[in-house]
Design an enzyme around this catalytic site. Structure first.
Site, short mmCIF file in Angstrom:
data_model
loop_
_atom_site.label_atom_id
_atom_site.label_comp_id
_atom_site.label_asym_id
_atom_site.label_seq_id
_atom_site.Cartn_x
_atom_site.Cartn_y
_atom_site.Cartn_z
N PRO A 83 -6.95 -21.90 48.30
CG PRO A 83 -5.35 -20.79 49.60
CD PRO A 83 -6.61 -21.59 49.68
CD GLU A 143 -2.31 -21.33 59.76
OE1 GLU A 143 -2.97 -21.77 60.72
OE2 GLU A 143 -2.22 -20.13 59.49
NE ARG A 154 -24.56 -11.29 38.46
CZ ARG A 154 -24.48 -11.01 37.17
NH1 ARG A 154 -23.91 -11.86 36.36
NH2 ARG A 154 -24.95 -9.89 36.70
CG ASP A 185 -22.97 -10.28 33.35
OD1 ASP A 185 -23.54 -9.19 33.33
OD2 ASP A 185 -23.32 -11.25 34.05
N1 ADE Z 1 -9.24 -19.84 51.09
C1 ADE Z 1 -8.26 -18.94 51.37
N2 ADE Z 1 -7.92 -18.25 50.28
C2 ADE Z 1 -8.70 -18.71 49.26
C3 ADE Z 1 -8.82 -18.40 47.88
N3 ADE Z 1 -8.06 -17.48 47.29
N4 ADE Z 1 -9.73 -19.09 47.15
C4 ADE Z 1 -10.48 -20.04 47.72
N5 ADE Z 1 -10.40 -20.38 49.02
C5 ADE Z 1 -9.53 -19.73 49.79
#
Ligand code: ADE
Length: 267
Positions: free
Chosen positions: A103, A130, A168, A183
């Protein structure tokens, strides 16, 4: 070692490093990905990071130094797994990007998918728990990607998202060669509404223009629908889209006055 391991046949190659190889079987065993694998357009190689832990119990995570909740993925098995995967890269070949799904990464967009689709090979590391020992980020990984501002349980589903969006785009992966260009997001706008038969369903009729057979009128209507939908749902996209004078006039008729991508920057 893993159940999902295609033969490389000259297509684009994905190596996916994970603690949960089984998660990939369903999504990669159907539809466009399945056909692209069978046609040799892509090959997918799933590697279980646990196989590269050398201790008796194949431990892949440990407590964080300094305390705190949760476990951290250990660096040794991840380094060993990547080094195994890259062992067959020849010196004259371009080094594949080593991408950590997290994330904290750069946001995955259609532009990033197009950029990755230019590469011959991608290595995707699925983080779990984590987090991942920082030395993996600093000394192994060359790119970090997030699929959105929310936290998933791991990088497996994000890796599937990347494989799908990239595949794709590859020549031959979709039946209809022009489709990826049409797209939503491909041209910086959302796609307009689509209809198929019947022309009337429960009293709801398909717009007359689509039945008219007038190709120029249909193209104009589609463009306007695409602009209208983008304005309604994602006006932020209009600021960077490439727009003709006619597009601008249409948007102005809907009340949009900019910003536009070629606005002069204020000094
Ligand atoms: N791992 C956990 N959440 C994630 C996300 N939003 N994007 C990429 N990898 C992740």
């Amino acid at each position: 070692m893993s159940r999902l391991c295609d033969k490389g046949r000259g297509g684009m190659r994905f190596d996916i490093l994970t603690l949960f190889p089984g998660m990939f079987e369903g999504p990669f065993g159907d539809s466009i990905i399945k056909r692209a694998r069978e046609a040799g357009i892509i090959s997918i190689h799933i590697h279980n990071i646990r196989d590269f832990a050398t201790d008796k119990h194949h431990i892949t995570d440990d407590y964080p130094y300094g305390g705190g909740g949760g476990m951290v993925m250990k660096p040794e098995p991840i380094f060993a797994c990547v080094e195994h995967v890259l062992a067959d890269v020849l010196p004259e070949e371009e080094a594949p990007p080593i991408i950590l799904l997290t994330p904290q990464g750069r946001l995955f967009t259609q532009q990033v998918a197009m950029e990755l689709a230019q590469r011959r090979r991608l290595v995707l590391i699925c983080g779990r728990y984590e987090g991942v020992d920082e030395r993996v980020r600093e000394h192994l990984v060359t790119d970090e990607i997030s699929i959105g501002d929310y936290v998933l349980s791991g990088g497996e589903i994000p890796a599937m998202v990347v494989v799908d969006a990239v595949t794709r785009l590859l020549p031959g992966a979709l039946g209809y060669a022009m489709a990826p260009l049409e797209d939503s997001h491909a041209m910086g706008l959302l796609e307009g509404p689509q209809y198929t038969r019947p022309a009337e369903f429960r009293g709801w009729r398909v717009p007359d223009v689509l039945l008219s057979g007038n190709h120029a009128e249909v193209a104009r209507w589609r463009r306007q629908q695409s602009l209208r939908r983008t304005l309604e749902r994602r006006p932020d996209l209009l600021a960077s889209a490439t727009l003709t004078q006619e597009d601008r006039e249409f948007l102005a008729s809907l009340g949009y006055r900019g910003p536009f991508s070629d606005d002069k920057r204020e000094e």
